[in-house]
Scaffold this motif. Sequence first.
Motif, PDB file in Angstrom:
ATOM      1  N   TYR A   1       0.852  -1.196   0.000  1.00 11.96           N
ATOM      2  CA  TYR A   1       0.000   0.000   0.000  1.00 11.96           C
ATOM      3  C   TYR A   1       0.886   1.244   0.000  1.00 11.96           C
ATOM      4  CZ  TYR A   1      -3.684  -3.133   1.785  1.00 11.96           C
ATOM      5  OH  TYR A   1      -4.581  -4.150   1.965  1.00 11.96           O
ATOM      6  N   GLU A   2       1.960   1.162   0.778  1.00 16.47           N
ATOM      7  CA  GLU A   2       2.846   2.327   0.924  1.00 16.47           C
ATOM      8  C   GLU A   2       3.422   2.733  -0.428  1.00 16.47           C
ATOM      9  OE1 GLU A   2       5.853   1.802   3.889  1.00 16.47           O
ATOM     10  OE2 GLU A   2       6.691   3.820   3.590  1.00 16.47           O
ATOM     11  N   GLU A   3       3.813   1.752  -1.220  1.00 12.81           N
ATOM     12  CA  GLU A   3       4.394   2.079  -2.532  1.00 12.81           C
ATOM     13  C   GLU A   3       3.357   2.801  -3.406  1.00 12.81           C
ATOM     14  OE1 GLU A   3       5.960  -1.206  -4.815  1.00 12.81           O
ATOM     15  OE2 GLU A   3       6.566   0.125  -6.449  1.00 12.81           O
ATOM     16  N   VAL A   4       2.129   2.318  -3.391  1.00  5.88           N
ATOM     17  CA  VAL A   4       1.082   2.980  -4.195  1.00  5.88           C
ATOM     18  C   VAL A   4       0.855   4.389  -3.653  1.00  5.88           C
ATOM     19  CG1 VAL A   4      -1.330   2.921  -4.953  1.00  5.88           C
ATOM     20  CG2 VAL A   4      -0.063   0.782  -4.678  1.00  5.88           C
ATOM     21  N   ALA A   5       0.700   4.483  -2.339  1.00  9.96           N
ATOM     22  CA  ALA A   5       0.374   5.782  -1.729  1.00  9.96           C
ATOM     23  C   ALA A   5       1.453   6.821  -2.011  1.00  9.96           C
ATOM     24  CB  ALA A   5       0.191   5.606  -0.218  1.00  9.96           C
ATOM     25  N   LYS A   6       2.718   6.380  -1.989  1.00  6.35           N
ATOM     26  CA  LYS A   6       3.819   7.345  -2.160  1.00  6.35           C
ATOM     27  C   LYS A   6       4.175   7.592  -3.617  1.00  6.35           C
ATOM     28  CE  LYS A   6       6.096   6.843   2.302  1.00  6.35           C
ATOM     29  NZ  LYS A   6       7.258   6.296   3.016  1.00  6.35           N
ATOM     30  N   SER A   7       3.671   6.757  -4.526  1.00  9.56           N
ATOM     31  CA  SER A   7       4.097   6.869  -5.927  1.00  9.56           C
ATOM     32  C   SER A   7       3.077   7.529  -6.842  1.00  9.56           C
ATOM     33  CB  SER A   7       4.379   5.478  -6.513  1.00  9.56           C
ATOM     34  OG  SER A   7       5.212   4.723  -5.681  1.00  9.56           O
ATOM     35  N   CYS A   8       1.829   7.663  -6.397  1.00 14.60           N
ATOM     36  CA  CYS A   8       0.770   7.990  -7.367  1.00 14.60           C
ATOM     37  C   CYS A   8       0.113   9.347  -7.118  1.00 14.60           C
ATOM     38  CB  CYS A   8      -0.304   6.908  -7.317  1.00 14.60           C
ATOM     39  SG  CYS A   8       0.362   5.301  -7.780  1.00 14.60           S
ATOM     40  N   ALA A   9      -0.069  10.096  -8.188  1.00 13.94           N
ATOM     41  CA  ALA A   9      -0.776  11.374  -8.105  1.00 13.94           C
ATOM     42  C   ALA A   9      -2.258  11.133  -7.838  1.00 13.94           C
ATOM     43  CB  ALA A   9      -0.604  12.135  -9.418  1.00 13.94           C
ATOM     44  N   VAL A  10      -2.778  10.073  -8.432  1.00 12.71           N
ATOM     45  CA  VAL A  10      -4.204   9.752  -8.297  1.00 12.71           C
ATOM     46  C   VAL A  10      -4.304   8.303  -7.835  1.00 12.71           C
ATOM     47  CG1 VAL A  10      -6.429   9.702  -9.495  1.00 12.71           C
ATOM     48  CG2 VAL A  10      -4.611  11.239 -10.312  1.00 12.71           C
ATOM     49  N   ILE A  11      -5.089   8.073  -6.788  1.00 15.82           N
ATOM     50  CA  ILE A  11      -5.240   6.698  -6.282  1.00 15.82           C
ATOM     51  C   ILE A  11      -6.717   6.354  -6.221  1.00 15.82           C
ATOM     52  CG2 ILE A  11      -4.725   5.089  -4.408  1.00 15.82           C
ATOM     53  CD1 ILE A  11      -2.693   7.165  -3.352  1.00 15.82           C
ATOM     54  N   ALA A  12      -7.094   5.273  -6.891  1.00 18.10           N
ATOM     55  CA  ALA A  12      -8.466   4.782  -6.780  1.00 18.10           C
ATOM     56  C   ALA A  12      -8.445   3.470  -6.018  1.00 18.10           C
ATOM     57  CB  ALA A  12      -9.059   4.560  -8.172  1.00 18.10           C
ATOM     58  N   SER A  13      -9.553   3.151  -5.374  1.00 17.72           N
ATOM     59  CA  SER A  13      -9.610   1.866  -4.679  1.00 17.72           C
ATOM     60  C   SER A  13     -10.992   1.242  -4.803  1.00 17.72           C
ATOM     61  CB  SER A  13      -9.235   2.028  -3.202  1.00 17.72           C
ATOM     62  OG  SER A  13     -10.079   2.966  -2.584  1.00 17.72           O
ATOM     63  N   ALA A  14     -10.987  -0.083  -4.941  1.00 17.81           N
ATOM     64  CA  ALA A  14     -12.232  -0.863  -4.998  1.00 17.81           C
ATOM     65  C   ALA A  14     -11.921  -2.201  -4.342  1.00 17.81           C
ATOM     66  CB  ALA A  14     -12.682  -1.045  -6.445  1.00 17.81           C
ATOM     67  N   THR A  15     -12.095  -2.262  -3.024  1.00 19.45           N
ATOM     68  CA  THR A  15     -11.688  -3.468  -2.289  1.00 19.45           C
ATOM     69  C   THR A  15     -12.892  -4.101  -1.577  1.00 19.45           C
ATOM     70  OG1 THR A  15     -11.031  -2.104  -0.388  1.00 19.45           O
ATOM     71  CG2 THR A  15      -9.303  -2.699  -1.975  1.00 19.45           C
TER      72      THR A  15
END
Length: 349
Positions: free
Chosen positions: A215-229
């Motif tokens: 999760y940390e890699e996504v959170a720190k790498s992305c300008a836009v984050i979508a989630s569907a969990t």
Amino acid sequence: MKLPEELTAAAEAYRGEVQKKLDIGREMLYLSQEDVKRVPVTPGEILDRTEKALIAYSAKKVDMPSKIALHPITDTFFHAMPAYVPEEFAAGVKWGSCYPSNRERYGVPQAQGLIIYSDHLSGLPLAVLDCKYVTEIRTAAVTYTAAKYLAPREAETFGMIGCGVEGKQHVKNIERVLPRLKRIYLYDRYEKAVDELIGAYQTSLTARLVKAASYEEVAKSCAVIASATVASEGYHPVIKDQWISRGQTILLCEGHTLYEDAVFKRADKYIVDSRDQVEQFSRYGYYPFGTPPIHAETGEVAAGRAPGRERGDELIVGNNFGMAVEDMFVVRLLFDRALEHNIGVRLPL
Ligand SMILES: NC(=O)c1ccc[n+]([C@@H]2O[C@H](COP(=O)([O-])OP(=O)(O)OC[C@H]3O[C@@H](n4cnc5c(N)ncnc54)[C@H](O)[C@@H]3O)[C@@H](O)[C@H]2O)c1
């Protein structure tokens, strides 16, 4: 909400056209999931219908009581989702469910259900259709609409957390609204879902699909984050406030499940599809710490009645929990096209 008098003649004319293809009152159309997928519609049409639905809802041009819910087992729900859109001559109800453990227990997706689509002039049923594909395409289109107005158009990185049915559909067409993407980071607690997504869509996307390690890699790498969990009861956040920076755009399909509450509380703009539904879901216990003040509804932003992203450094959260009106806008299109192309099975009433 009533049909405006000036639309009565057009509504009768539309019903007449339908009657030529379907014997209203004696039969209805049944569309299986495969039938729904065979109806020829384009991603652009779905995006357009969904954006119109969000706008019509926020302009109060539709009748849509908040969903009512049943919660038989922890983290599961049934939603009864009715909507009437006078200007589209479209009325119906989705009876949808989410059972997150369906895949492990029964080998089927978590989101299931049916839509009953009815004639608003006589109340007679016109169609019953499987709702999975409708839900899938309109939900991704809501995220695209939110991304269009809330994310920087020049964003080069997008993150998708949850790579199941919705995650795959989200990634498939995201470049329509974020055309400069270079990398799309993918994370799922079930690694095979990420592999499947990469296998299915890498060749049709310009951006490179990257398998994120955390999760940390996504959170720190992305300008836009979508989630569907999973829309989870209780508070078990996995994304820490300290990983989220100003300027990011966070787009949620499953409420506040994944993030520490502080992220929402410090957002410069917190935008939702429906104020009424947020209130209702608060009563069901989905927002144990409350929500931040709501800046606007997604439809108000899409209509230009409230500002979306104004500065590069704004932290913006879009929380779109899903609305029946989105289903009805899409179903009206699918129903007309299915009749036109003779798709589906006619069942006697
Ligand atoms: N807002 C809306 O309108 C709307 C509509 C449909 C579905 N949803 C929500 O979207 C979510 C996904 O639905 P779906 O149909 O894609 O389900 P799905 O089961 O096909 O996919 C969910 C994926 O998320 C993964 N996952 C679950 N919990 C996770 C976590 N904590 N971290 C990382 N990955 C996780 C699963 O392994 C799975 O691959 C559900 O919560 C559903 O309620 C919202």
